[in-house]
Structure formats: C-alpha cells, structure tokens
Write a protein that holds these residues in place. Structure first.
Motif, short mmCIF file in Angstrom:
data_model
loop_
_atom_site.label_atom_id
_atom_site.label_comp_id
_atom_site.label_asym_id
_atom_site.label_seq_id
_atom_site.Cartn_x
_atom_site.Cartn_y
_atom_site.Cartn_z
N CYS B 58 0.85 -1.20 0.00
CA CYS B 58 0.00 0.00 0.00
C CYS B 58 0.88 1.24 0.00
CB CYS B 58 -0.86 0.04 1.26
SG CYS B 58 -2.09 -1.23 1.33
N SER B 59 1.85 1.24 0.93
CA SER B 59 2.71 2.40 1.10
C SER B 59 3.54 2.66 -0.16
CB SER B 59 3.62 2.19 2.30
OG SER B 59 4.10 0.86 2.32
N HIS B 75 8.55 -6.25 -5.31
CA HIS B 75 8.37 -6.40 -3.87
C HIS B 75 9.70 -6.67 -3.16
CE1 HIS B 75 6.34 -7.00 -0.18
NE2 HIS B 75 6.20 -8.32 -0.21
N ASP B 100 6.92 -2.54 5.83
CA ASP B 100 7.64 -3.41 6.77
C ASP B 100 7.81 -4.81 6.20
OD1 ASP B 100 4.83 -2.69 7.37
OD2 ASP B 100 4.85 -4.46 8.65
N GLY B 101 6.81 -5.28 5.45
CA GLY B 101 6.98 -6.58 4.80
C GLY B 101 8.01 -6.47 3.69
N ASP B 102 7.91 -5.40 2.94
CA ASP B 102 8.79 -5.15 1.80
C ASP B 102 10.27 -5.11 2.24
OD1 ASP B 102 8.32 -4.29 -1.10
OD2 ASP B 102 9.68 -2.71 -0.43
N ASN B 128 3.45 -0.44 9.39
CA ASN B 128 2.09 -0.53 9.96
C ASN B 128 1.88 -1.87 10.64
OD1 ASN B 128 2.08 -2.12 7.72
ND2 ASN B 128 0.34 -1.12 6.71
N ILE B 130 1.72 -4.80 9.62
CA ILE B 130 0.81 -5.74 8.96
C ILE B 130 1.06 -5.70 7.46
CG2 ILE B 130 -1.10 -4.11 8.51
CD1 ILE B 130 -1.74 -7.54 10.06
N GLY B 132 -0.58 -4.83 4.34
CA GLY B 132 -1.79 -4.12 3.96
C GLY B 132 -2.31 -4.54 2.61
N LEU B 133 -1.48 -4.44 1.60
CA LEU B 133 -1.94 -4.67 0.22
C LEU B 133 -2.51 -6.06 0.01
CD1 LEU B 133 -1.96 -3.00 -2.46
CD2 LEU B 133 0.00 -4.36 -3.15
N THR B 134 -1.92 -7.03 0.70
CA THR B 134 -2.42 -8.40 0.53
C THR B 134 -3.54 -8.72 1.53
OG1 THR B 134 -0.48 -9.06 1.78
CG2 THR B 134 -0.41 -9.42 -0.58
C1 LIG Z 1 7.39 -11.46 -5.16
C2 LIG Z 1 6.13 -11.04 -4.55
N1 LIG Z 1 5.63 -11.72 -3.51
C3 LIG Z 1 4.48 -11.35 -2.95
C4 LIG Z 1 3.81 -10.25 -3.41
C5 LIG Z 1 2.52 -9.88 -2.75
N2 LIG Z 1 2.65 -8.72 -1.88
C6 LIG Z 1 2.41 -7.48 -2.32
S1 LIG Z 1 2.60 -6.33 -1.16
C7 LIG Z 1 2.96 -7.50 0.01
C8 LIG Z 1 3.22 -7.14 1.42
C9 LIG Z 1 2.81 -5.77 1.76
O1 LIG Z 1 3.13 -5.48 3.06
P1 LIG Z 1 4.07 -4.31 3.44
O2 LIG Z 1 5.37 -4.41 2.74
O3 LIG Z 1 4.15 -4.26 4.92
O4 LIG Z 1 3.37 -3.02 2.84
P2 LIG Z 1 1.93 -2.40 3.16
O5 LIG Z 1 1.01 -2.90 2.11
O6 LIG Z 1 1.53 -2.83 4.51
O7 LIG Z 1 2.16 -0.93 3.05
C10 LIG Z 1 2.95 -8.75 -0.55
C11 LIG Z 1 3.26 -9.98 0.20
C12 LIG Z 1 4.36 -9.57 -4.50
N3 LIG Z 1 3.79 -8.48 -5.02
N4 LIG Z 1 5.50 -9.96 -5.03
#
Ligand SMILES: Cc1ncc(C[n+]2csc(CCOP(=O)(O)OP(=O)(O)O)c2C)c(N)n1
Ligand code: SF4
Lengths: 624, 341
Positions: B58-59, B75, B100-102, B128, B130, B132-134
């Motif tokens: 999302c971010s 990602h 944070d996942g990224d 955040n 968590i 978010g986008l997924t």
């Molecule tokens: C290689 C790959 N794996 C999985 C995904 C799916 N994916 C998109 S965003 C995301 C995680 C998002 O979490 P975060 O990085 O914390 O960002 P937020 O959306 O919370 O801002 C995932 C697993 C992807 N786009 N590419």
C-alpha cells in the motif's frame, strides 16, 4: 636463447598444418598457465588457435586425485581453426591421475609424455591404478615417453639457489613441461620469456627459476635424443588483415564489449554482479577499471545486482549484469520489471550444466528456454547468443545497441566453453563499431508522454530523472500512455500486443543468414551459440567430399531472423544439434511446424565432438 | 536526456501528483504524504531532481501521488534500484519508500546491505505492523501474539526491531516518527535529506483496515507524552505529561525513574547523543509498555558515503588526461601487430 634444433642429433622434422596438444596435471600444477603460454606463443607465431580448459569444480581437490585433475587442450594450425579437435595428438600428463583421466582424449598412436617421478605407489593408488601403467602393456597403443621432469627440474634449479624450498622448485615443473612441448612443436620461447619477466617483475628469482625450467624442458628434447620426431607447422598461414591482434577469452571479450558499447554510445557503464562460475571474470575484468564513467558493483545477490542495474538504466546509464544458471533464474523478476517499464538492460548468462548447481565448471546450452520463456506473464525480450570467444564482444555490443534503441532487456547467452576458451582477435577501433542510437523523445509534440512510442521501432523515449518538466512515474503495474496505472482490460491487451510487436520489430536489425556447405543440399544443420565452430567444420569437410549438407548459425534466438522460415522450407531435412535436450529444436518446431526438424543432443558437459556430428549427418543422409 | 533546472516550487502542493491517493480513508499514509511534500518544499528541492523509488505494498504506491520522478519497482527490492540510481546519478535526491513486509521480510537482505554501504539515500520505512496490500497477514514487525489471517491463533514469531537492525547494519542516520506528528515528521525528513549517507526513518503509521489501533498507545495525542519520549541531542532524556520522568542507567540496563523521587535529578539521567552508537542501540530496544517509545533522531554521524569512497578510488585510478585508456584496455598486455595482409 632457443636455437634451432641441434644439427648433431638426428631428429626428423615432420611437416604438419594442424596439431592438438593436451596438458594435464593436478589443479595446483599450473597446467592452465602452461597451456595459455603455449597458445600465446602459437598465436604470435601466426597460427590460428582454439582452446578448451577443463578444470575441477573444487579449486583444491585433494592432491593427486582424479577429482583434482585440470587439463588444457589447444588446437593450433596454419589454416582456419574453427574449433578444438576431438582428440589430442600429444598428451602431457604430470601425474598418474592426470594420465588416467585424460588418456581417453589422446588419439591412438599419439605421443604420451609423463612425469615418471610422480608414478609412486601413493599417487598410483590415488589415481586408482593397481599396477604402474608405465610398466605394463596398458599404454601400448601410444608412443610413451616417461621423462623425469621433477628430478631434472630440481637438479637444474638447486644449483642456482634462486628458490630455496623444494616445494617452490617443484612449482616450476609446468614450465619444464611447457619447454618440452614448445620444442616438440617448435614454438618460439621468446614470448614466454618476456611474459615471465613482466609477470614476475617484482620477483626476479621466480622469473629466473621458471626461465631455467623452461629452457631445461626445451634442452631435454633437443639434447637427449629421446624423441625421434619434431613437428613443424607448414603451409600458407591464413592471411591476417593488418592491425593489432591479441588473444581473448569469451569473458574478457564480453567485458570489453560492455566498455566499448558504453563508450560508443557516450553513456556511463554500470555493471551489477554477484560471483558465480563461469561468469565471475566479467565482473573481475570490469572491477579493474576505476574510470570515472565505469561503475562495477558487487551486490549482495543476483537480484540486487540486476536491481541496481535497472536503477542505473533508469538514471540513464548503459546497464548490465552477468551470471550463470542459478543466478539467471533469480534475476527473472527484475528482468520482467525492465520488460514492463521498458528500460534498456544487457543480461549476460554464461551457461553451465544445470539444473540447480548442476556441473558448475562444465558447459551446456540449456538456459535457452529460460531466456525465451522463463518469466511470468507475456514477457517478450531479445535473446542473442555468442558463437565463439571473440564473438562475445560483438554480441555484447549488438545487445547494447538493440537495448537502447528498443528500450528493452536483451539476454546474451554465452557458455562455459566460450567463457574460458581463447581465440585470436583483431582489436577493433571505436570507429569500427556500429552506431548506437538512443531512443529519444519524439520531436514536435506539445505534451510529453512517457509511453508514446517511436512509430518505427515502437520504443518509448528514455527520459531520465533530472529532466525539467518531464517528471513521470513508471512501474511494474500495467499502465497507459501517461505511465499511470491502468486496469482497463482493453488497455492491457493493447499494451501486451505493443510490447510483443516492439520486440518483433528487432528482426529489422538482423542481417541475412549465412549458409555454409551445399546451399541446395538435402540436409540443413541449424545451430546456435558455441557449437558454431564444430558444426561448420564438419559440414564443410563433408560437403567437400560431396555430401549434400549445409549449415546456418543463429545469433538471434528471439526474434528469429525473417529468412529462417524460407531457408528451412528449402531443405527436406533439418537437424538441430544442441548441448541440451532440444530447446532450439522445440522453438523451431513451434514456429515452423515442420516434423522433419530433428534434434541431436549431447549433455555431457562438453562441446560436441566431430565424430558425433559427422555420424549424425551421415545417418540422416542415409535415411533419406 | 537534457537536464536543466527550472525554478524550485514553493509550496508543498506543487509536489503533489494529479491523482488522489487510493489509500483507505483514514490510512496513516496520508499524513506522511503531507510530511514528505512539506519537507521537499521547505528544502526547495527542484521537482525533477527528486526520484522516489518504491517496492510493492500500500505504502509503495507513494510515488504515484507525487509530481516528481518515480519508479514503482518489485516487492522487497527498491533499495537495490536506488543504489544503482544514486551511484550513477549523485545529483538526484533519491528516496526509497518501502513497507515493513517489503523491507524486512522479502527485502531483508537488501536492507542490511544498503545500510552498511551508506549510500546518500533517504530510506522511508512505512511500518504498519501488517501486510496491507495483501489484506491483512502478519508482518515481521507484528507484535508476538498478533491475530491475523495467517496467524489465526496469534503470531508465534518474535518481531524485528527495524531501528536495531538498521543501527547494527551501520546506518549513519536513524530516526523514528509517528504518522500523527506532522511537525516532527517534516523536521526529521528535512534532517534526513540534509544528512550525507543513508538516512533511515521508521514511520509508524496506522492501517485502519487491518491493524487499526496497533499504535494507539503511542500515537494518540493524549497518551503520547506519557508513553513516548522525544529524543533531543544534548538534552537529558525526559518525558511525561509533567516532564517529570526520565531514563537513567542501572548497571547496563536503562530504567525509568521519576524526577524528585529518591533524590533523583536531571543530572542522573541519560543525555541523548546521536553520535553514541551504544546509546542509540540501547534506545532502539526500548518499547512501550515496558518503557516509553523513543521518537526522533537516534543516530546521526558523518561518515564517508558510498559515492564519496567511490569517487576517491576513481580519483586515484582514473586514466591520465589524454591517455587512450580504451585503446590500451582493448589491446591488453599481450598484443602484437600484423603489418601485411
Ligand atoms: C514477489 C512477490 N511476492 C508477494 C507479493 C505480494 N505482496 C504485495 S505487497 C505485500 C506485502 C505488503 O506489506 P508491506 O510491505 O508491509 O506493505 P503495506 O502494504 O503494509 O504498506 C505482498 C506480500 C508480490 N507483489 N511480489
Ligand atoms: S489497507 Fe491499511 S495500509 Fe493499506 S491503504 Fe488501507 S489502511 Fe492504508
């Protein structure tokens, strides 16, 4: 220092026009080096050369074992040398393991020289010999010459006191062997002596000791009368165009190609890499350059290496990365990003035997399908392959040229055989290289659109950050002309088509195919990559004996040359030899739907032998 | 590729893109967009000199909402792209935007190596806690026990502390801000841009949709003064609504004390020093509710940047003026000339 053979000893001077010698020893014996110096001497004497080096995956496998054997084969001649010969005329083996592992490569009746001092009980058993083969009939098919190389090297060096330790002295044995080989084939020692002075300018004692060992090897041949024959290369040398020449390996040529392409285009070069056999030398060569406009980055992994290259391309540099199979697949997602945002990128894959870690130091051509189709989505890009070590230069320049003209990643396929193989190369000037045209913004438009395409190429303009008034956003999401995200299904269809069409336009860059052999023949061989030399050599030879066979070689694997279809249809039979299980074959069948396109596959981690191709051609012609 | 510089924009709005952000109403990313553009405006950075490189999340949609140059990558790996960009284009102001996942899950390796190389990049970690986008799975910063779609019985992984990680990896600038504190955000972003080297900023932002309230104890304006502490260089570490609490060392462990009790005065407290690695690290381990959550700039030290070290090498290794370096390179040490054909 090296005089002509002494008149006093009766030695037959046998004229030849081509020969193959194989030098083999433990990986610590320096046989690669000896082979390289032999090659260098031959090249400077005006001969054509082709080399194959075969070294163990483990840098230091246990001393004296079969796993630790390292070999270097060079074919040199006065005429054209397209490729290394299947079998060696002479084998020089520094220990029992080297003998055992390499004897299958020596032709029957060939000259076999061994360092007899290493045939100790211990080393024999490490090599798996129950009995000393020098004392049995095991080697009766060859002309065996046991030479006390270790002993003579020690004797001749001990009195000079240049080197103190016996271990250090023994390290000069490869130069003794080289000296003997040079005598046998009358190779000038001058280039090697000069090279030693240059290489060991800070250690004159090492240079001196090796020079003595080299000369002792030569003298052994000349003065003992052990060898009845020496070989003298005769015949008209293939006239070389005037100019500067050198030897070059495939990896050196690739690195030089990147630097030259960037200079030609007037762009900085950015290279991101991560060490992997057999591609590392490309990064290592570039790392030597602390030039203001050449950037080499050893990243934390292959993904970061290509990611950084994408970033540099976004900023306006000629960006490249190089790797081998396991790293190539890791780069996939970033290559897809470059396809999607349409940025230029050169990706070199020096193929090795796979899948997975496979045979890291052995050659194969099995990443073709990964390069063509191994990405998610409909993701077209340009794929090219180098056909010889020096061709790695030309292909890399071509890849860079196409990448910046069409705003696309280009995959260049090389392989382990080309990466370490050497060839004589006429050194080009920048003016000799093709012009490189960068995809610029169209003139006369009042609004800037990042995905507005050049009507001729369909490339989008390369507008980099820092350009005032042209700020825009691009990314891996589907977009419209403005670069903004679009999830309109019709737009996706349109963009998918456009991306494919753009790559198809690259066919305009491909020159007509060259056909060797009988253009009106009954059988056409289609090859790609490093099989060029061997296929052409066999086809031309058989054609001379009257066989209706021809061959052509593909540099572009995607898109394919426009005239390939017609060529295939002109022949009633097509054979596709590859060092994989039939990857180009699959693509040709898919594109041209001809059942008579057959495959010939060898995946033993080595190039084809003449025999394999010859037999296959004869078989196919018989069937018709 | 002509590059000329136009007049710098003067208001924050000039940096905003043409489309409205597609974040959920109330998402904590909105105020960050305000904070970042406010910093751009305050520093008067020409728009075309800004390149925002983001991952996926999302971010990471952030660059689409700006009127600068932007690259939405893949990602977990925007930092690698920023690395190549900044190396070849030191004239640009390069900003990484990553979740944070990224950054800490899929991109953990790049995170570590980007910090240790000290490129002159501003690294905004949108945390955040968590995905978010997924749509709501536990992330590497989710607190232990977090219930999410993939941690139905509570997360059993221990969370990563982004600041501790950044510091030990070698970050030369490390800070933490809250989405609800625009003033500090703007100030810290300005400092980040001015800092030469990697400027790591952890932004705690609220995901209203999938982790609402995760930050409440620290972000809520009424609770903030008791539950957080704003770090100020050279000043004793004091917090609380009445400014009556502080942190001092007890042996090798920090403890929260009340000023005036047991004869404790400001002189007994830790004094913040952004040049002191050990102090910064120790502060990065403090978390609410065991201690107040530190905010502001943890560490700020001058060290040669990646580009500076590179330029130094290139200064020494560059070809001499007028030298045919390319010709020499192509010929190599072992060339010869053929005169006749
Ligand atoms: C290689 C790959 N794996 C999985 C995904 C799916 N994916 C998109 S965003 C995301 C995680 C998002 O979490 P975060 O990085 O914390 O960002 P937020 O959306 O919370 O801002 C995932 C697993 C992807 N786009 N590419
Ligand atoms: S899901 Fe969460 S992080 Fe994503 S936009 Fe909505 S509130 Fe923001």
């Amino acid at each position: 220092m090296n005089a002509l053979p002494a008149e006093s000893i009766d030695v037959i001077r046998q004229p030849i026009n081509k020969a193959t010698i194989r030098l083999a020893g433990d990986s610590g014996d320096g046989m690669q080096l000896a082979g390289e110096r032999f090659t260098a001497a031959s090249a400077i004497m005006g001969n054509e050369v082709a080399t194959l080096s075969n070294f163990p995956a483990e840098i230091r496998a246990p001393l004296g074992t079969l796993a630790g054997v390292s070999g270097f084969q060079v074919t040199f001649g006065v005429g054209r040398v397209h490729t290394i010969a299947d079998e060696a005329d002479t084998l020089l083996a520094m220990n029992p393991a080297a003998l055992r592992k390499n004897i299958p490569c020596l032709k029957k009746g060939g000259i076999l020289i061994v360092d007899e001092d290493t045939f100790t009980a211990d080393d024999l058993s490490k090599a798996g010999y129950a009995e000393n083969p020098l004392n049995t009939a095991a080697l009766k098919d060859y002309q065996l010459f046991p030479v006390p190389m270790t002993k003579i090297t020690r004797e001749s060096l001990k009195k000079t006191e240049l080197l103190k330790k016996e271990k250090e002295i023994d390290r000069c044995r490869n130069f003794f062997a080289l000296g003997l080989a040079c005598w046998l084939y009358q190779r000038d020692l001058k280039t090697t002596l000069q090279w030693l002075d240059r290489k060991f300018s800070r250690h004159p004692e090492v240079a001196g000791a090796n020079k003595i060992a080299l000369q002792s090897g030569w003298n052994y041949g000349e003065s003992t009368g052990v060898f009845p024959v020496i070989f003298v290369l005769e015949g008209a040398a293939a006239g070389r165009e005037p100019g500067f020449y050198r030897r070059v390996t495939g990896n050196e040529a690739a690195a030089l190609g990147l630097v030259s392409a960037a200079a030609k285009a007037g762009l900085p070069l950015y290279f991101g890499g991560y060490p992997i056999t057999p591609a590392s030398e490309i990064m290592q060569e570039l790392s030597k350059l602390a030039w203001p406009d050449v950037f080499t980055f050893q990243a934390e992994d292959e993904i970061a290496a290509v990611g950084a290259a994408v970033g540099a391309a976004y900023g306006g540099a000629l960006a490249a990365t190089a790797t081998s199979g396991p790293g190539f697949v890791l780069k996939t997602e970033f290559i897809n990003l470059a396809v999607m945002v349409e940025l230029p990128l050169v990706v070199i894959d020096v193929q090795r035997a796979g899948p997975s870690t496979g045979l890291p130091t052995k050659t194969e051509q099995s990443d073709l399908l990964a390069a063509l189709w191994g990405r998610s989505g409909d993701s077209p890009l340009v794929v090219m392959a180098a056909q010889s070590p020096k061709d790695c230069f030309d292909v890399v320049v071509e890849a860079a040229r196409v990448a910046v003209k069409y705003m696309t990643p280009v995959v260049v396929l090389s392989d382990n055989y080309l990466s370490t193989g050497t060839e004589i190369w006429r050194i080009p000037e920048l003016d000799d290289l093709p012009e490189i045209t960068i995809s610029r913004e169209l003139k006369g438009k009042d609004k800037f659109l990042p995905y507005e395409r050049n009507p001729e190429t369909l490339a989008r303009p390369w507008v980099v950050p820092g350009t005032a008034g042209k700020g825009h956003r691009v990314g891996g999401l589907e977009k419209d002309l403005t670069g903004m995200i679009s999830d309109d299904p019709k737009n996706h269809q349109k963009m998918t088509r456009l991306r494919a069409e753009k790559i198809n336009n690259v066919t305009k860059e491909i020159g007509p195919l060259t056909v060797h052999g009988d253009p009106a023949g009954k059988l056409l061989l289609i090859g790609w990559g490093s099989t060029y030399g061997i296929i052409r050599q066999v086809v031309e030879k058989l054609h001379k004996t009257g066989m209706p066979v021809a061959c052509t070689h593909l540099r572009y694997l995607h898109p394919l040359p426009e005239d390939l279809g017609d060529l295939i249809r002109r022949f009633p039979d097509v054979l596709v030899p590859e060092n994989n299980m039939g990857q180009l074959w699959l693509k040709l069948r898919a594109e041209f739907a001809k059942e008579y396109i057959r495959n010939l596959n060898v995946v033993e981690g080595r190039p084809f032998t003449e025999r394999e191709i010859e037999d296959a051609i004869i078989d196919r012609l018989k069937e018709k | 590729m002509e590059q000329n510089t136009a007049q710098p924009p003067c208001s924050r709005k000039d940096y905003l893109g043409a489309i409205d952000p597609k974040w959920c109403p109330g998402c904590g990313a909105f105020p960050v967009l305000s904070g970042v553009t406010a910093a751009f405006a305050a520093l008067e950075i020409p728009k075309e000199k800004i390149a925002v490189v983001s991952g996926i999340g999302c971010s990471s949609r952030f660059p689409y909402y700006l009127d600068t140059f932007g690259l939405h990558t893949i990602h977990g790996r925007p930092a690698t792209v920023a690395m190549g960009l900044k190396t070849t284009r030191p004239d640009l102001s390069v900003w990484v935007v990553s979740g944070d996942g990224d950054s800490l899950s899929i991109g953990g390796n790049h995170f570590l190596h980007t910090m240790r190389r000290n490129p002159d990049i501003n690294y905004l970690l949108f945390n955040n806690q968590i995905y978010g986008l997924t749509k709501g799975q536990a992330s590497p910063t989710s607190a232990a026990g977090t219930i999410s779609k993939t941690s139905v019985y509570g997360s059993i992984d221990m969370p990563v502390q982004p600041l501790s990680l950044a510091l030990t990896a070698g970050a030369t600038f490390a800070a933490r801000v809250l989405d609800s504190d625009l003033t500090t955000m703007k100030e810290v972003f300005k400092q980040a841009e001015r800092h030469r080297g990697i400027s790591f900023v952890e932004i705690l932002f609220n995901c209203v949709t999938f982790a609402d309230g995760a930050l409440e104890a620290v972000a809520d304006k009424k609770k903030r003064s008791d539950n957080t502490v704003m770090l100020k260089a050279g000043e004793p570490i004091i917090f609380g609504r009445e400014s009556d609490k502080g942190i001092r060392m007890k042996g090798t462990t920090p403890e929260v004390v009340t000023l005036g009790q047991n004869g404790i005065s400001a002189a007994d407290l830790l004094v913040h020093d952004p040049a002191d690695f050990n102090l910064a690290f120790l502060l990065s381990r403090l978390h609410y509710p065991a201690a107040p959550l530190p905010l502001g700039i943890f560490r700020q030290v001058a060290q040669p940047t990646y580009n500076e070290r590179l330029i130094e090498q290139k200064r020494r290794g560059a070809p001499k003026p007028g030298e045919d370096a390319l010709g020499k390179l192509l010929r190599g040490p072992d060339f010869w000339e053929e005169k006749t054909g």
